[in-house]
Design a protein around this motif. Structure first.
Motif, short mmCIF file in Angstrom:
data_model
loop_
_atom_site.label_atom_id
_atom_site.label_comp_id
_atom_site.label_asym_id
_atom_site.label_seq_id
_atom_site.Cartn_x
_atom_site.Cartn_y
_atom_site.Cartn_z
N VAL A 172 0.81 -1.22 0.00
CA VAL A 172 0.00 0.00 0.00
C VAL A 172 0.84 1.27 0.00
N THR A 173 2.15 1.15 0.18
CA THR A 173 3.01 2.34 0.17
C THR A 173 3.70 2.52 -1.18
N ILE A 174 4.49 1.53 -1.59
CA ILE A 174 5.33 1.71 -2.77
C ILE A 174 5.11 0.66 -3.85
N ALA A 175 4.83 -0.60 -3.49
CA ALA A 175 4.84 -1.67 -4.49
C ALA A 175 3.75 -1.51 -5.54
N LYS A 176 2.53 -1.23 -5.11
CA LYS A 176 1.43 -1.08 -6.07
C LYS A 176 1.72 0.06 -7.05
N ASP A 177 2.08 1.22 -6.52
CA ASP A 177 2.27 2.39 -7.38
C ASP A 177 3.51 2.28 -8.25
N LEU A 178 4.54 1.62 -7.75
CA LEU A 178 5.73 1.42 -8.57
C LEU A 178 5.42 0.52 -9.75
N GLY A 179 4.73 -0.58 -9.49
CA GLY A 179 4.34 -1.47 -10.59
C GLY A 179 3.45 -0.79 -11.59
N MET A 180 2.45 -0.04 -11.11
CA MET A 180 1.53 0.64 -12.01
C MET A 180 2.23 1.71 -12.84
N ALA A 181 3.19 2.41 -12.25
CA ALA A 181 3.90 3.45 -12.99
C ALA A 181 4.60 2.87 -14.21
N MET A 194 8.81 7.69 -13.47
CA MET A 194 9.17 8.17 -12.14
C MET A 194 9.66 9.61 -12.20
N GLY A 195 9.49 10.32 -11.07
CA GLY A 195 10.01 11.67 -10.93
C GLY A 195 9.06 12.71 -11.51
N LEU A 218 4.51 8.77 -10.12
CA LEU A 218 5.40 8.36 -9.04
C LEU A 218 6.48 9.43 -8.90
N THR A 219 6.09 10.58 -8.38
CA THR A 219 7.00 11.71 -8.26
C THR A 219 7.98 11.49 -7.11
#
Length: 497
Positions: A172-181, A194-195, A218-219
């Motif tokens: 819920v912190t990084i893994a979901k949004d990193l994969g989606m990005a 990213m960024g 994913l800024t």
């Protein structure tokens, strides 16, 4: 008394007076958020509010996606009125809960921190909620595993065993949004995965944050919030005793001496601390498992049309590799806008990259290390003023400057010729440690930041050659710089000649 006319002391160590309702918007600063959190907590303890702060945050739109609700539980309903909050305070808290990046490159749902960096609140709150609930490993729903088990690939290929659990804190912190990005970037080549970082309209009364380049979902601020969410969530989940009030926890982490009295268990060292918490390969597993779950959920399933198991695992691998290089192995660099740099005089000359040399300096004056963002930002401004006004240079001479607060500071940066090593300015970067190091060394973490992070990062980013050479300033011109102690230290570094 609250300091006045000394803005660098008040930048982020505390806005000593708070705006009263009706006198303008609260500054988008972590201290403002902590003030509201403490007020909410006091009313929760008094029985006037039946939701915790994190439950209220979720009810206001933080981490309320189908994915988040499946792992954290259903978001509660928020009371129609919170009479103990002013309209201004409620509006302030509500708008922080939704992270958004607009087409104009304005980023919303973020706050400025005492260390000079910016965090998105939603992943931070998600990590804290997971930690408070003690949610870590939980079974993946069978629907997420079915596509992985239904393999159609040739039988001679091998695959990892199907993941059976997911770590809620990472998910819920990084893994979901990193994969989606990276999934979205793969589908749209013009999408940046990213960024970037950004600039506030004011470091004293921050209201608007604008990104410095092409926006992504994913800024840098989101990543900072996610890393902090993991660190704080893991801290809370590992506590045997009841957790301290959230306001106290946030003050310790962002403005105090660190968690559990450890002065490096705070936001300045989030990258290092995240690495220490995360086992090798764990993040890639959690990104892959989060993508599996997203593929099975109705809201996000259409985004995975045609994405097979092998491609999904490849996305997770690429995402974690690039994320690790950009945010865990590279140092965090405070941009010019944050230390309030003056404009460059004239027209800068562009460097021809990659460069072959790195020249190490110390500032001598200031002679003392800076150990907080206000101190380091003030030192940067003083050096720039001296270089421009007294020496007549176009800008601060150094390419980058190393503080003793856990950060590097952007001088002329990656692309412009500096004024740091006469006769060699166009051949290499000039890196200066703030302080006088004739007899003592910079802090170990400051040395590590340059030796193990900056130099490797510059090679990977094609800013310097793999066979780069490190020199002390004294090797190129007649000077005692970078000091006897520091010069002896860099002689043991890779690339020194």
């Amino acid at each position: 008394m609250c300091p006045t006319k000394r803005p660098f002391l008040a930048v982020l160590l505390g806005l000593c007076t708070w705006l009263e309702p009706g006198k303008g918007s609260l500054p988008l600063h972590m201290n403002s958020m902590i003030q509201v959190v403490e007020m909410l907590e006091s009313h929760y303890l008094d029985g006037n509010l039946n939701l915790t702060v994190t439950e209220l945050a979720r009810g206001l739109g933080c981490c309320d996606s189908e994915f988040d609700q499946l792992l954290l539980g259903e978001a509660p309903a928020v009371p129609p009125d919170l009479p103990f909050l002013s309209q201004e305070q409620r509006s302030f808290f509500t708008r922080l809960m939704k992270h958004q990046v607009q087409a104009s490159s304005a980023e919303q749902g973020v706050v400025l921190l005492p260390d000079g960096t910016t965090v998105a609140v939603s992943p931070l709150m998600a990590g804290i909620e997971a930690g408070l609930k003690g949610l870590r490993e939980m079974p993946l729903p069978p629907v997420a595993l079915e596509p992985l088990l239904a393999r159609t690939e040739p039988p001679n290929q091998t695959y990892p065993e199907p993941p059976l659990t997911i770590d809620v804190l990472y998910a819920v912190t990084i893994a979901k949004d990193l994969g989606m990005a990276f999934l979205l970037a793969q589908a749209n080549e013009s999408q940046v995965p990213m960024g970037p970082n950004g600039c506030w309209d004011s470091v004293y009364e921050p209201q608007n944050f604008t990104l410095l380049g092409r926006p992504s979902h994913l800024t840098d601020a989101f990543v900072n919030g996610a890393l902090d969410g993991v660190i704080l969530g893991a801290h809370l989940a590992g506590q045997a005793a009841p957790a301290a009030p959230l306001g106290t926890l946030l003050r310790q982490y962002y403005s105090g001496g660190g968690l559990a009295g450890d002065d490096q268990a705070r936001s300045n060292f989030r990258r290092k601390n995240f690495v220490q918490l995360t086992k090798a390969g764990e993040l890639e597993e959690q990104v892959a498992r989060s993508l599996l779950l997203l593929r099975a959920l109705p809201q996000t399933a259409p985004l995975f049309s045609g994405v097979g198991n092998e491609e999904l695992l490849a996305i997770a691998s690429q995402a974690v590799q690039e994320f690790t290089e950009a945010y865990l192995e590279c140092p965090a660099i405070i941009p010019r806008c944050m230390w309030e740099a003056r404009p460059y005089k004239g027209t800068p000359t562009q460097l021809r990259l990659p460069l072959s040399f790195v020249y190490i300096h110390h500032t001598s004056s200031p002679s003392e290390p800076c150990r907080s963002f206000p101190e380091c930002a003030a030192a940067m401004r003083a050096m720039q003023q001296f270089h421009q006004d007294d020496r007549g240079w176009d800008d601060i001479g150094y390419s980058f400057v190393v503080g003793s607060d856990g950060y590097m500071y952007q001088g002329r940066g990656w692309h412009w010729v500096g004024a740091h090593t006469r006769g060699y300015n166009s051949k290499g970067y000039g890196l200066s440690f703030i302080g006088d190091y004739m007899h003592t060394l910079p802090d170990t973490f400051a040395l590590t930041l340059v030796r193990d992070n900056f130099l490797q990062c510059a090679v990977r980013g094609a800013k310097i050659r793999a066979n780069y050479t490190v020199h002390g300033h004294r090797q190129m011109v007649h000077t005692e710089c970078p000091g006897n102690a520091l010069f002896q230290e860099i002689q043991s570094w890779h690339g020194f000649k």
